[in-house]
Design an enzyme around this catalytic site. Structure first.
Site, mmCIF file in Angstrom:
data_model
loop_
_atom_site.group_PDB
_atom_site.id
_atom_site.type_symbol
_atom_site.label_atom_id
_atom_site.label_comp_id
_atom_site.label_asym_id
_atom_site.label_seq_id
_atom_site.Cartn_x
_atom_site.Cartn_y
_atom_site.Cartn_z
ATOM 1 C CG ASP A 172 -3.677 5.818 98.597
ATOM 2 O OD1 ASP A 172 -4.065 5.696 97.808
ATOM 3 O OD2 ASP A 172 -3.311 4.128 98.738
ATOM 4 N NE ARG A 218 -1.185 0.992 96.999
ATOM 5 C CZ ARG A 218 -0.792 2.118 95.550
ATOM 6 N NH1 ARG A 218 0.563 1.981 95.355
ATOM 7 N NH2 ARG A 218 -1.854 2.017 95.009
ATOM 8 C CG ASP A 276 -7.722 0.760 106.775
ATOM 9 O OD1 ASP A 276 -8.366 1.938 106.187
ATOM 10 O OD2 ASP A 276 -7.499 -0.037 106.973
ATOM 11 C CE1 TYR A 299 -15.487 -1.297 93.021
ATOM 12 C CE2 TYR A 299 -16.220 -2.659 91.427
ATOM 13 C CZ TYR A 299 -15.978 -2.193 91.557
ATOM 14 O OH TYR A 299 -15.272 -0.395 91.551
ATOM 15 C CE LYS A 336 -17.198 1.362 93.724
ATOM 16 N NZ LYS A 336 -16.830 2.738 94.428
HETATM 17 C C1 AKB Z 1 -13.664 -3.377 87.925
HETATM 18 O O1 AKB Z 1 -13.082 -4.030 86.846
HETATM 19 O O2 AKB Z 1 -13.566 -4.417 89.241
HETATM 20 C C2 AKB Z 1 -14.339 -2.358 87.655
HETATM 21 C C3 AKB Z 1 -15.040 -2.100 87.903
HETATM 22 C C4 AKB Z 1 -15.943 -1.833 86.280
HETATM 23 O O3 AKB Z 1 -16.000 -0.876 88.668
HETATM 24 N N1 AKB Z 1 -13.322 -1.492 86.706
#
Ligand code: AKB
Length: 339
Positions: free
Chosen positions: A36, A38, A55, A155, A159
């Protein structure tokens, strides 16, 4: 001889916390090594064999890991969530995509070293979906894995691409090389919004649910950033851990796919407020929608179809909405803030 180990990246996040505690309770598993950015929180440090602070973009650190350990399984949890990622999409891409490539590459090298596929368990997300408007969302109902995969967030794009990378590293990596080699055994669950009684998420867009509950228990007012009628699927942390572990344990020949939806319940934000008020009657919950975060949540499905997970590896959530509140969230959150 190298010590056998389970590697968890992003262990300080809320899934990591739950998973580490659970794995530590299982006597017959290899020790847990965590990576992690941190240092690990004091509350979970006693449960792990070693913490590497660093990292996932540092490939020499990953090389050190496989020199020191025989890694049997990777839970790759490290990621920047959807809201955080929109503030710095290029950093998100590096962490979420390049970080995953680095881990997949390390796991492939490790699989070859030990002559046996390393299991690579990856939490994907409902953020991989992108429904174009609320009418389509309402009409779509419970969405299957292969529909509406046109995400609007960095994001979600990350994914979705990582799901494909996992499939590639599992079945097609270096497909033109002379020998048929050993690959990783990649498996992913697409998580809905997660709610933990013990920890708060940071940087997600489904965070309104845990934020509302934790604020109520802490006696703080909460202005919810989505409309009352907003609906997406959610799951409590014990079921999220169960999903990761059940998928990890499933015999490969039973898997008809590598990426599975899982879900538990799909309340509106107003229903979450009402349940919160029924436990914390003085809670001050208002709705002040943030247009842009609202648009992200509106692009996520109101429900997902997890019948493939149910059929292939017997997935079943232990907590429906009522039980989640009555037996897990309310008692544990109340006791956390009383302390
Ligand atoms: C987010 O809100 O980015 C996460 C997800 C839905 O993967 N919790």
């Amino acid at each position: 001889m190298r010590t056998k180990a389970i590697l968890i990246t992003g262990a300080n996040g809320e899934v990591g916390h739950g998973l580490i505690r659970y794995l530590a309770e299982q006597g017959d598993l290899p020790p847990v090594v965590v990576l992690d950015i941190r240092g690990l929180d004091d509350s979970i440090r006693p449960y792990v064999y070693e913490t590497k602070v660093g990292d996932i973009l540092d490939t020499s650190l990953l090389d050190t890991l496989i020199n020191e350990y025989e890694i049997e399984m990777v839970f790759h949890l490290a990621a920047l969530l959807s809201t955080h990622s929109e503030f710095n999409p290029e950093v998100a891409h590096r962490v979420n995509v390049q970080g995953t490539v680095n881990l997949l590459h390390m796991a492939t090298a490790q699989s070859r070293l030990r002559g046996k596929a390393v299991k690579f368990i990856f939490p994907s997300s409902i953020a991989v979906y992108g429904l174009p408007d609320l009418a389509t969302k309402a009409a779509a109902g419970a969405v299957t894995e292969d529909l509406y995969t046109t995400p609007t967030t960095m994001y979600g794009c990350n994914k979705l691409y990582c799901e494909h990378l996992g499939r590639y590293y599992s079945f097609h990596y270096q497909q033109l090389a002379a020998t048929d080699d050993i690959h990783v055994d990649f498996r992913a669950v697409r998580f809905p919004g997660l709610i933990s009684a013990l920890t708060m998420p940071t940087g997600g867009t489904s965070d309104y649910a845990p934020e509302m509950l934790h604020a109520a228990a802490a006696g703080k007012p909460y202005a919810c950033f989505v409309r009352e009628d907003t609906r997406i699927p959610f799951m409590v942390m014990p079921d999220a851990i169960k999903a990761l572990l059940n998928l990890a344990e499933a015999p490969a020949e039973q898997l008809t796919r590598r990426i599975y939806n899982v879900t538990s319940f799909s309340p509106t934000a107003a229903e979450l407020r009402d349940l919160t008020l029924s436990a914390f009657s003085n809670a001050q919950i208002t709705f002040t929608p943030h247009q842009k975060r609202q648009a992200i949540v509106d692009s996520w499905p109101g429900d997902v179809d997890d019948s493939a997970a149910r059929q292939d590896w017997g997935w079943w959530p232990d907590y429906d909405l009522r039980r989640a509140f009555d037996e897990y969230l309310i008692p544990q959150i109340a006791s956390k803030y009383q302390k």
